[in-house]
Scaffold this motif. Structure first.
Motif, mmCIF file in Angstrom:
data_model
loop_
_atom_site.group_PDB
_atom_site.id
_atom_site.type_symbol
_atom_site.label_atom_id
_atom_site.label_comp_id
_atom_site.label_asym_id
_atom_site.label_seq_id
_atom_site.Cartn_x
_atom_site.Cartn_y
_atom_site.Cartn_z
ATOM 1 N N ASN A 342 0.826 -1.212 0.000
ATOM 2 C CA ASN A 342 0.000 0.000 0.000
ATOM 3 C C ASN A 342 0.861 1.264 0.000
ATOM 4 O OD1 ASN A 342 -2.728 -1.172 0.108
ATOM 5 N ND2 ASN A 342 -2.063 -1.962 2.089
ATOM 6 N N THR A 343 1.973 1.225 0.713
ATOM 7 C CA THR A 343 2.902 2.350 0.693
ATOM 8 C C THR A 343 3.464 2.552 -0.714
ATOM 9 O OG1 THR A 343 3.514 1.988 3.008
ATOM 10 C CG2 THR A 343 5.040 3.276 1.663
ATOM 11 N N ALA A 344 3.776 1.446 -1.379
ATOM 12 C CA ALA A 344 4.285 1.536 -2.751
ATOM 13 C C ALA A 344 3.248 2.147 -3.679
ATOM 14 C CB ALA A 344 4.694 0.146 -3.241
ATOM 15 N N TYR A 345 1.977 1.776 -3.517
ATOM 16 C CA TYR A 345 0.920 2.366 -4.335
ATOM 17 C C TYR A 345 0.895 3.883 -4.171
ATOM 18 C CZ TYR A 345 -1.532 -1.961 -5.736
ATOM 19 O OH TYR A 345 -1.897 -3.149 -6.318
ATOM 20 N N THR A 346 0.960 4.339 -2.928
ATOM 21 C CA THR A 346 0.928 5.778 -2.669
ATOM 22 C C THR A 346 2.130 6.460 -3.300
ATOM 23 O OG1 THR A 346 -0.278 5.456 -0.593
ATOM 24 C CG2 THR A 346 0.908 7.541 -0.868
ATOM 25 N N ARG A 347 3.292 5.869 -3.144
ATOM 26 C CA ARG A 347 4.497 6.467 -3.720
ATOM 27 C C ARG A 347 4.433 6.496 -5.248
ATOM 28 N NH1 ARG A 347 9.743 3.770 -1.450
ATOM 29 N NH2 ARG A 347 10.569 5.156 -3.077
ATOM 30 N N MET A 348 3.883 5.456 -5.850
ATOM 31 C CA MET A 348 3.749 5.450 -7.316
ATOM 32 C C MET A 348 2.848 6.579 -7.785
ATOM 33 S SD MET A 348 3.507 1.364 -8.080
ATOM 34 C CE MET A 348 3.245 1.525 -9.845
ATOM 35 N N GLN A 349 1.749 6.781 -7.073
ATOM 36 C CA GLN A 349 0.820 7.840 -7.449
ATOM 37 C C GLN A 349 1.437 9.222 -7.266
ATOM 38 O OE1 GLN A 349 -2.246 6.127 -4.864
ATOM 39 N NE2 GLN A 349 -3.614 6.016 -6.626
ATOM 40 N N ASN A 350 2.476 9.299 -6.425
ATOM 41 C CA ASN A 350 3.194 10.557 -6.213
ATOM 42 C C ASN A 350 4.480 10.627 -7.034
ATOM 43 O OD1 ASN A 350 1.299 11.496 -4.325
ATOM 44 N ND2 ASN A 350 2.346 10.482 -2.628
ATOM 45 N N ASN A 351 4.636 9.685 -7.969
ATOM 46 C CA ASN A 351 5.830 9.624 -8.823
ATOM 47 C C ASN A 351 7.114 9.527 -8.007
ATOM 48 O OD1 ASN A 351 4.415 9.834 -11.331
ATOM 49 N ND2 ASN A 351 4.135 12.017 -10.923
ATOM 50 N N PHE A 357 8.562 -0.799 -8.603
ATOM 51 C CA PHE A 357 8.554 -1.583 -7.380
ATOM 52 C C PHE A 357 8.409 -3.064 -7.721
ATOM 53 C CE2 PHE A 357 7.016 2.430 -5.388
ATOM 54 C CZ PHE A 357 7.928 2.503 -4.355
ATOM 55 N N VAL A 358 9.109 -3.893 -6.944
ATOM 56 C CA VAL A 358 8.987 -5.342 -7.074
ATOM 57 C C VAL A 358 8.786 -5.916 -5.677
ATOM 58 C CG1 VAL A 358 10.182 -7.486 -7.653
ATOM 59 C CG2 VAL A 358 10.332 -5.514 -9.183
ATOM 60 N N ILE A 359 7.762 -6.750 -5.529
ATOM 61 C CA ILE A 359 7.467 -7.374 -4.246
ATOM 62 C C ILE A 359 8.292 -8.651 -4.109
ATOM 63 C CG2 ILE A 359 5.664 -8.337 -2.761
ATOM 64 C CD1 ILE A 359 3.639 -6.924 -4.702
ATOM 65 N N ASP A 360 8.988 -8.785 -2.993
ATOM 66 C CA ASP A 360 9.656 -10.036 -2.617
ATOM 67 C C ASP A 360 8.653 -10.846 -1.813
ATOM 68 O OD1 ASP A 360 11.128 -12.094 -1.506
ATOM 69 O OD2 ASP A 360 12.861 -10.845 -1.003
ATOM 70 N N LEU A 361 8.121 -11.910 -2.404
ATOM 71 C CA LEU A 361 7.062 -12.672 -1.743
ATOM 72 C C LEU A 361 7.581 -13.489 -0.571
ATOM 73 C CD1 LEU A 361 4.087 -12.462 -2.566
ATOM 74 C CD2 LEU A 361 5.580 -11.898 -4.471
ATOM 75 N N ASN A 362 8.890 -13.596 -0.431
ATOM 76 C CA ASN A 362 9.467 -14.326 0.695
ATOM 77 C C ASN A 362 9.825 -13.408 1.855
ATOM 78 O OD1 ASN A 362 9.458 -16.968 -0.496
ATOM 79 N ND2 ASN A 362 11.117 -16.281 -1.818
#
Length: 364
Positions: A342-351, A357-362
């Protein structure tokens, strides 16, 4: 708290032998991404079961979560930039074995019979393709994407990831990478061609690298001087500031190809004048209306074209991955644990990201 979506509303699935896996998604439009429990189908003869290690976050994930395009189906587990290892294969699988490094992009099925599919253009399937997430199918109910620990995909829609590539930086290649590689190949970019890449973000930073590796003279076209400096580090030869009218005029009629990666509606008229006779600008970033006043004179008097392009077929996507291995190309990424989506989503919307971003699922 983890919500159980083993059988989602409105669908009755055969839950026998399905594998329960952890995932992250939303149950309705505009929600924050949260832990979910989903199930994956048992292996068919031609299926590959993949343990997901990394999944890229695409801007389209945010649009789909929020139903910005009016096509979203809930509950939703986003993610179509998937990298992992093969856990198991169906008895008819011949191209992969347990332990192989593999990827899955935006599609997990297509009709296989139409002219587009026959020409390895599954992204233009005339009977409708199946998205990695957000499509309804008899076998899966709703397809769930890569924000999860496992996925089961038909062999023909699984890609081999060269071991020489950095696995974290591979994930965005499966969307941003192929989205920019495909038009450059389709319009046959050659050494010495003058290629302009308009906009420097997740798409643009890949377009620069590909065009440079193909031998083109690459010009980054941007409104920002700082982005111009970044572009040169990625392989751009020159920078053109689109707000500088004199500079734009001096480049008029000099480009063999323009790759337009701007992700929102904008005025394309200033860019069309940059093209040579018979040259093309391809739009890959925006699906919104581009302009309310297209000046067709700039097209008519120099036989210029404007076109669009959507990802690539499976054959071309594999070619792109191999090209990246041969030229040491990868996305520039920031790797995050699943708890920071969710933090990444906000940062993306703020450029606030260079560049994906890449999620490490582990990682937690």
């Amino acid at each position: 708290m983890t919500t159980d979506l083993s059988a989602h509303p409105g669908k009755v699935l055969d839950l026998a032998n399905r594998t329960r896996v952890n995932a992250f998604g939303v149950q309705s439009a505009g929600e924050s991404v949260q832990p979910l429990a989903i199930t994956r189908r048992p292996l068919n003869l031609d299926d590959v079961q993949i343990e997901i290690e990394y999944c890229g976050i695409c801007h389209s994930d945010i649009h789909m979560v929020n139903n910005d395009w009016g096509m979203s189906i809930y509950p939703m587990v986003p993610g179509h930039e998937i990298v992992g290892r093969v856990l198991a294969v169906g008895n008819a699988v011949t191209k992969f074995k347990v332990g192989d490094s593999v990827g899955v992009g935006c599609l997990v099925d297509a009709c296989g019979d139409c002219p587009s599919c026959a020409n390895h253009l599954e992204q233009y399937c005339l009977n409708g393709f199946t998205l990695t997430y957000g499509s309804e199918t008899p076998a899966d109910g709703i397809t769930y994407g890569g924000y999860s620990t496992q996925i089961v995909v038909k062999e023909s829609f699984v890609l081999r990831v060269p071991e020489s590539l950095d696995r974290q930086s591979v994930a965005p290649l499966l969307c941003a990478g192929i989205t920019t590689y495909s038009p450059l190949k389709h319009w046959n970019i050659q050494p010495g061609d003058v290629v302009g890449v308009i906009g420097l973000g997740g798409l643009g930073h890949m377009g620069i690298q590909f065009a440079h590796a193909m031998g083109a003279k690459v010009v980054m076209i941007t409104t920002s001087e700082s982005k111009g400096r970044d572009a040169k580090l990625l392989g751009a030869d020159e920078v053109l500031l689109s707000k500088d009218e004199a500079a734009m005029k001096s480049w008029a009629g000099t480009f063999d190809f323009l790759l337009n990666t701007i992700p929102v509606g904008h005025d394309i008229n200033p860019y069309m004048a940059l093209l040579k006779v018979d040259a093309t600008m391809c739009v890959v970033g925006a699906i919104d209306p581009l302009t309310t006043g297209l000046n067709t004179g700039t097209m008519v008097f120099s036989r210029r074209s404007i076109a669009g392009s959507l990802i690539g077929g499976l054959k071309e996507t594999q070619e792109m991955l191999d090209f990246c291995a041969d030229h040491a190309i990868g996305a520039k990424v920031e790797v995050i644990p699943s708890g920071e989506i969710n933090t990444a989503y906000t940062r993306m919307q703020n450029n606030d990201i260079k560049y994906r971003f890449v999620i490490d699922l582990n990682a937690k």
